[in-house]
Scaffold this active site. Sequence first.
Site: not given
Length: 409
Positions: A377, A131, A249
């Site tokens: 985050e 990817q 994912e």
Amino acid sequence: MDFEDTPQEAEFRAKARAWLEANAPSPEEVRQMGREAADEKQALARARAWQAKKADAGWACMHWPKEYGGMAATPIERVIWEQEEGKFAVPRGFFDIGLGMCGPTMMAYATEEQKKRYLPVMRRGEEIWCQLFSEPAGGSDVAGLRTRAERDGDDWIINGQKIWTSGAHYSDYGILVTRSDPNVPKHQGLTFFFLDMKSPGVTVKPIKQISGASGFNEVFFDNVRIPDSQRLGKVGDGWKVSLTTLMNERLSVGDAPPPGFDELFALAKSVEIDGQPALAKDDVRQKLADWYVQSRGLKYTKFRTYTALSRGQTPGPESSITKLVSASNLQNISSFGMDLVDQGGVMTDGETMPAGGLFQHGYLFSPGLRIAGGTDEILRNIIAERVLGLPPDIRVDKDIPFNKLPVGK
């Protein structure tokens, strides 16, 4: 929330377990795998053989449509298989990105001819995919990419760089998101492709990691030609295609590998501090209690996903919680385990260290896991906005053309 298998699920679990018990590597093969762990070619050969064996028996990518080699299994059957396979020391890791992210993206956007060409061999492990998303200047902002795609007749010319690409050095193909129009806001000017990683102009450079491994890579594109027939989605629709990959994912990068609570508890029983088992120390017991509570919380959060799958529902954003907590736990538990073995914590020799150096390797691996599949985050933003219903961050660049965005000098 239902914690138990239905009769049909219990029957499927028993069938999966029986096949694994009959076909998974023997203890001697597992020991040989450990000795070969540093030899990537041997490890890859074993992984290909195991993937092909699963495919021949119908266990590989069982949730895929039958026309591409799967058996159209239900989502919960996929979960059950992964739970049972996880109990055995089988080769894994080489095909996760291809099967978990690239395959679903190809199913959603490739032509029928391309699906029949690439998906069955991907499923058997004969071709490996990577990817190509992250870039040096983009950080966690996938839409901030700068790799250019310029139309040239029936081809596209690609120039730029990707980074942190897992497995690029042994991959045959890759999925790639590029910037095809810098004159529109950043999410609107992207176009998505797949390409042969052996194409002229593609250069792969492994990145040496702190653990000594080189699983990540830099990938450079120098006037690489990609036929327009290998475009996935419409021109300028690359962000939409990317979201398909990213959603898959989140499901593929979830739980952290060992060590976890169970391994730390076993270590605390086996090592001594001041002449008594570490487990007898109040501060050690307090840490263990904290991580036990977190491990139970993770378990039941995952059960929410499993229950939704079992009922035929679409899981919510719980996988972001699982990944966020388990990745940080891996780092903290590994660090504490290294403290328990005192000066031995600086050693990684699997032959002589307690737990085979598992805690040392986990500590070196954990920073990468806190980035892969969404940084801490990013995941906190997802949880805040989609779980807690908090207002989203202010985006001052939302409607500004990409080529007008200020950049550092």
